[in-house]
Design a protein around this motif. Structure first.
Motif, PDB file in Angstrom:
ATOM      1  N   CYS A   1      16.655  18.126  10.368  1.00 40.90           N
ATOM      2  CA  CYS A   1      16.646  18.465  11.843  1.00 40.90           C
ATOM      3  C   CYS A   1      15.334  19.028  12.296  1.00 40.90           C
ATOM      4  N   LEU A   2      14.794  19.947  11.768  1.00 42.02           N
ATOM      5  CA  LEU A   2      13.441  20.581  12.098  1.00 42.02           C
ATOM      6  C   LEU A   2      12.475  19.437  11.987  1.00 42.02           C
ATOM      7  N   ILE A   3      12.168  19.014  10.674  1.00 44.37           N
ATOM      8  CA  ILE A   3      10.978  18.413  10.676  1.00 44.37           C
ATOM      9  C   ILE A   3      11.179  16.815  11.264  1.00 44.37           C
ATOM     10  N   GLY A   4      12.294  16.104  11.595  1.00 40.92           N
ATOM     11  CA  GLY A   4      12.505  15.134  12.401  1.00 40.92           C
ATOM     12  C   GLY A   4      12.454  15.211  13.855  1.00 40.92           C
ATOM     13  N   GLU A   5      12.460  16.569  14.201  1.00 37.28           N
ATOM     14  CA  GLU A   5      12.373  16.970  15.728  1.00 37.28           C
ATOM     15  C   GLU A   5      13.700  16.189  16.346  1.00 37.28           C
TER      16      GLU A   5
ATOM     17  N   ASP B   1       0.756  -1.247   0.129  1.00 35.66           N
ATOM     18  CA  ASP B   1      -0.111  -0.144  -0.003  1.00 35.66           C
ATOM     19  C   ASP B   1       0.949   1.337  -0.045  1.00 35.66           C
ATOM     20  N   TYR B   2       0.938   1.798  -1.138  1.00 34.90           N
ATOM     21  CA  TYR B   2       1.943   2.832  -1.405  1.00 34.90           C
ATOM     22  C   TYR B   2       1.245   4.271  -0.899  1.00 34.90           C
ATOM     23  N   SER B   3      -0.042   4.160  -0.419  1.00 31.42           N
ATOM     24  CA  SER B   3      -0.675   5.380  -0.093  1.00 31.42           C
ATOM     25  C   SER B   3      -0.527   5.717   1.507  1.00 31.42           C
ATOM     26  N   ILE B   4       0.193   4.663   2.025  1.00 34.40           N
ATOM     27  CA  ILE B   4       0.794   4.921   3.460  1.00 34.40           C
ATOM     28  C   ILE B   4       1.555   5.930   3.445  1.00 34.40           C
ATOM     29  N   LYS B   5       1.435   7.022   4.475  1.00 29.56           N
ATOM     30  CA  LYS B   5       2.336   8.190   4.716  1.00 29.56           C
ATOM     31  C   LYS B   5       2.775   8.084   5.981  1.00 29.56           C
ATOM     32  N   HIS B   6       3.884   8.858   6.157  1.00 27.07           N
ATOM     33  CA  HIS B   6       4.925   8.778   7.717  1.00 27.07           C
ATOM     34  C   HIS B   6       4.223   9.968   8.006  1.00 27.07           C
TER      35      HIS B   6
ATOM     36  N   VAL C   1       6.455  12.842   5.847  1.00 28.41           N
ATOM     37  CA  VAL C   1       7.702  12.794   5.129  1.00 28.41           C
ATOM     38  C   VAL C   1       7.560  12.586   3.680  1.00 28.41           C
ATOM     39  N   GLU C   2       6.752  11.928   3.127  1.00 31.19           N
ATOM     40  CA  GLU C   2       6.716  11.841   1.703  1.00 31.19           C
ATOM     41  C   GLU C   2       6.220  13.138   1.117  1.00 31.19           C
TER      42      GLU C   2
ATOM     43  N   LEU D   1       7.447  17.947  -2.353  1.00 25.86           N
ATOM     44  CA  LEU D   1       7.788  19.262  -2.437  1.00 25.86           C
ATOM     45  C   LEU D   1       9.224  19.733  -2.583  1.00 25.86           C
ATOM     46  N   TYR D   2      10.174  19.041  -1.965  1.00 28.17           N
ATOM     47  CA  TYR D   2      11.668  19.264  -2.101  1.00 28.17           C
ATOM     48  C   TYR D   2      12.145  19.216  -3.439  1.00 28.17           C
ATOM     49  N   ASN D   3      11.538  18.199  -3.980  1.00 28.61           N
ATOM     50  CA  ASN D   3      12.157  17.622  -5.383  1.00 28.61           C
ATOM     51  C   ASN D   3      11.807  18.265  -6.409  1.00 28.61           C
TER      52      ASN D   3
END
Length: 206
Positions: A126-130, A22-27, A59-60, A65-67
């Motif tokens: 660092c920010l988004i990974g706390e 299931d590739y729709s699962i996001k973190h 994360v996904e 966005l970044y890419n």
């Protein structure tokens, strides 16, 4: 011992192979973050030049966005990226920022091709990974592309919280692999706004 699989084992293996992914699962991230872009158009005032690009909370969605945006090193002179917790604007006057300050990393011109993009991405992660023990103090980060030298700032909410700020500064320096002999400084926003000369004093250094 025979290496042949029994019929039951074959069936079990086939069932495992056929299980759909299931590739729709996001973190999910702990916070929702907003990317801002500033372009130095002198025909408009500062606030009009600041544009909200997108927000993300997984994360996904961050990597998507970044890419699809330019690297920091590809921005024009006078432009900025800012990444802040949703609801916080990348400006001193915002209620979440006005009592705070920033850890500031100044880069010379040659570092734009060598270090700028790595530093900026590492700070974002660092920010988004706390990554900080005192992540609640963190508001966001900015990267400023300038002709005299680029700057990256990590913004926090309380310039008087020395214990938290020093932990954040040390972790930041470690994650960016900045040599111990090279100091980075923390500047309170009120000192930056009230400065009489071109240089703002550092409240802390690591």
């Amino acid at each position: 011992m025979s290496s042949n699989l029994t019929e039951t084992e074959n069936n079990d293996r086939q069932e495992q192979i056929d299980i759909p992914i299931d590739y729709s699962i996001k973190h999910p991230l702990q916070n929702c973050w907003t990317l801002w872009y500033y372009e130095n158009d002198r025909t408009q005032d500062w606030a009009e030049n600041l544009k909200e690009i997108a927000s993300f909370q997984t994360v996904e969605d961050f990597w998507s966005l970044y890419n699809h945006i330019k690297l920091a090193s590809e921005l024009k002179q006078g432009c900025d990226y800012s990444l802040f917790k949703q609801g916080v604007k990348p400006m001193w006057e915002d209620d979440a920022n006005k009592r705070g300050g920033r850890w500031l990393i100044s880069l010379d011109k040659k570092q734009r091709s060598n270090d700028l993009d790595r530093f900026w991405l590492d700070i974002i992660l660092c920010l988004i990974g706390e990554a900080f023990e005192n992540s609640d103090e963190v508001r966001g980060a900015t990267v400023n592309i300038r002709s005299k030298g680029d700057k990256i700032g990590l913004w926090t909410g309380d310039a008087n919280n020395s214990t938290a700020l020093l932990e954040i500064g040390r972790k930041l320096k470690d994650r960016l692999r900045i040599p111990q002999k090279v100091n980075i400084g923390y500047q309170a926003h009120k000192d930056t706004m009230d400065k009489s000369g071109s240089v703002t004093r550092n409240t802390y250094t690591v």
